[in-house]
Design a protein around this motif. Structure first.
Motif, mmCIF file in Angstrom:
data_model
loop_
_atom_site.group_PDB
_atom_site.id
_atom_site.type_symbol
_atom_site.label_atom_id
_atom_site.label_comp_id
_atom_site.label_asym_id
_atom_site.label_seq_id
_atom_site.Cartn_x
_atom_site.Cartn_y
_atom_site.Cartn_z
ATOM 1 N N LYS A 1 0.505 -1.244 -0.171
ATOM 2 C CA LYS A 1 0.242 -0.234 -0.009
ATOM 3 C C LYS A 1 1.129 1.153 0.100
ATOM 4 O O LYS A 1 0.915 2.648 -1.083
ATOM 5 C CB LYS A 1 -0.712 0.058 0.999
ATOM 6 N N ALA A 2 1.929 1.026 1.097
ATOM 7 C CA ALA A 2 2.968 2.490 0.588
ATOM 8 C C ALA A 2 3.764 2.484 -0.722
ATOM 9 O O ALA A 2 3.416 4.049 -1.521
ATOM 10 C CB ALA A 2 3.894 2.586 2.072
ATOM 11 N N TRP A 3 3.723 1.688 -1.778
ATOM 12 C CA TRP A 3 4.293 1.401 -2.692
ATOM 13 C C TRP A 3 3.710 2.468 -3.597
ATOM 14 O O TRP A 3 3.647 2.888 -4.014
ATOM 15 C CB TRP A 3 4.921 0.274 -3.034
ATOM 16 N N GLU A 4 2.559 1.710 -3.634
ATOM 17 C CA GLU A 4 0.992 2.183 -4.588
ATOM 18 C C GLU A 4 0.807 3.885 -3.983
ATOM 19 O O GLU A 4 0.897 4.244 -5.157
ATOM 20 C CB GLU A 4 -0.184 1.032 -3.701
ATOM 21 N N ARG A 5 0.807 4.014 -2.663
ATOM 22 C CA ARG A 5 0.963 5.697 -2.994
ATOM 23 C C ARG A 5 1.768 6.162 -3.812
ATOM 24 O O ARG A 5 1.132 7.054 -4.273
ATOM 25 C CB ARG A 5 0.233 5.981 -1.513
ATOM 26 N N ILE A 6 3.183 5.779 -2.901
ATOM 27 C CA ILE A 6 4.010 7.296 -3.992
ATOM 28 C C ILE A 6 4.065 6.479 -5.033
ATOM 29 O O ILE A 6 4.287 7.433 -5.834
ATOM 30 C CB ILE A 6 5.335 5.592 -3.101
ATOM 31 N N TYR A 7 3.997 5.238 -6.320
ATOM 32 C CA TYR A 7 4.312 5.164 -7.229
ATOM 33 C C TYR A 7 2.400 6.154 -7.537
ATOM 34 O O TYR A 7 3.178 6.571 -9.181
ATOM 35 C CB TYR A 7 4.207 3.619 -7.049
ATOM 36 N N TYR A 8 1.470 6.562 -7.425
ATOM 37 C CA TYR A 8 0.463 6.694 -8.065
ATOM 38 C C TYR A 8 0.877 8.566 -7.825
ATOM 39 O O TYR A 8 1.082 8.884 -9.138
ATOM 40 C CB TYR A 8 -0.791 6.334 -6.782
ATOM 41 N N GLU A 9 1.096 8.978 -6.664
ATOM 42 C CA GLU A 9 1.559 10.479 -6.831
ATOM 43 C C GLU A 9 2.996 10.728 -7.421
ATOM 44 O O GLU A 9 2.837 11.666 -7.925
ATOM 45 C CB GLU A 9 1.874 10.793 -5.380
ATOM 46 N N ARG A 10 3.472 9.569 -8.001
ATOM 47 C CA ARG A 10 5.027 9.940 -9.341
ATOM 48 C C ARG A 10 4.444 10.196 -9.771
ATOM 49 O O ARG A 10 4.170 10.816 -11.289
ATOM 50 C CB ARG A 10 6.157 8.885 -8.607
ATOM 51 N N GLU A 11 3.099 8.973 -10.403
ATOM 52 C CA GLU A 11 2.442 8.833 -11.222
ATOM 53 C C GLU A 11 1.612 10.473 -12.079
ATOM 54 O O GLU A 11 2.097 10.631 -13.151
ATOM 55 C CB GLU A 11 1.700 7.941 -11.843
ATOM 56 N N THR A 12 0.863 10.682 -11.511
ATOM 57 C CA THR A 12 0.331 11.903 -10.997
ATOM 58 C C THR A 12 1.396 12.967 -11.997
ATOM 59 O O THR A 12 0.889 13.761 -12.163
ATOM 60 C CB THR A 12 -0.674 11.917 -10.153
ATOM 61 N N ARG A 13 1.696 13.015 -10.954
ATOM 62 C CA ARG A 13 2.974 14.395 -10.632
ATOM 63 C C ARG A 13 3.201 14.443 -12.485
ATOM 64 O O ARG A 13 3.777 15.740 -13.496
ATOM 65 C CB ARG A 13 4.218 14.504 -9.710
ATOM 66 N N HIS A 14 3.593 13.642 -12.729
ATOM 67 C CA HIS A 14 4.305 13.668 -14.382
ATOM 68 C C HIS A 14 3.621 12.988 -15.574
ATOM 69 O O HIS A 14 3.624 13.946 -17.003
ATOM 70 C CB HIS A 14 5.427 11.912 -14.727
#
Length: 243
Positions: free
Chosen positions: A228-241
């Protein structure tokens, strides 16, 4: 080049990914090579520039290409054989949904930790402790240094490798190693934000503690928490991109 009948069922983005794989396989592109521009690829492949751009985002997220602002897009110098593997490519094509990726990891990793609880030997527990100790040592380093980010990525992947070995199931060991190849770049990218290393230590340590206590339920819950922590970080990164 326009889509042949073979590729008619593919989306335009999937078609670009497959053609990119073919260019690497045919040695049209090599490690460290500068890629053609979006407009050139669009014309060459007979797809829109938007489809090319979306495919490049996917390849970038998985570390297959490197986008250097103001200097072009390059095939990664550290590329292994992942882009040439048809099964990994098929996973890559289906990787656009962060939730689906997280659910996939959850299904695999909860099975891995449950097997590790059942079969881990003292040497396996020792190996996991060694990785956790290396993570704790990294907390004392300058977390802004680029090489420390790479060290965090290697340590994280080493933990998963040791976790797979602790299952003592040769089929799961091979499957889990394959899955980690797919997620390798997204895990490494987790540490682009230095503070994420501080979060990683307790998340991984909770999995280890549950294995030591022979508690399958706790081990699975700890694995889910980490994902879940990885998912949140990955999602936030993709959203920024996407912005």
């Amino acid at each position: 080049m326009h889509q042949s009948a073979r590729f008619q069922s593919m989306s335009a983005v999937d078609f670009v990914l497959e053609q990119f794989r073919a260019m690497v396989a045919n040695s049209e592109l090599g490690q460290g090579d500068l890629l053609p521009s979006e407009s050139v690829l669009s014309e060459r492949l007979g797809v829109s520039r938007g489809s090319v751009r979306e495919a490049m985002k996917i390849l970038s997220a998985f570390g297959i290409i490197e986008i250097k602002r103001g200097n072009g897009t390059y095939l990664s110098e550290h590329l292994g054989d992942s882009i040439l593997d048809p099964l990994l490519l098929s996973l890559l094509i289906d990787s656009k949904d962060t939730r689906a990726m997280a659910e996939f990891r959850e299904g695999i990793e909860t099975s891995v930790v449950r097997l590790a609880v059942r079969h881990a030997k003292p040497d396996d527990v020792k190996a996991l402790h060694t990785v956790i100790d290396s993570m704790k040592a990294l907390l004392q380093e300058d977390d802004a240094a680029p090489e420390i980010r790479a060290e965090w990525g290697r340590a994280d992947l080493a933990f998963h490798q040791a976790l797979g070995a602790a299952t003592h199931n040769p089929l799961m060991v091979k499957l889990y190693a394959f899955i980690m190849r797919f997620f390798e770049s997204t895990i490494e990218n987790t540490y682009a934000v230095p503070q994420n290393g501080q979060q990683a230590v307790p998340l991984h340590e909770n999995i280890l503690l549950a294995i030591e206590k022979k508690d399958q339920t706790a081990a699975a819950a700890a694995a889910v928490e980490s994902i879940k922590a990885w998912e949140r970080i990955y999602y936030e990164r993709e959203t920024r991109h996407d912005r």
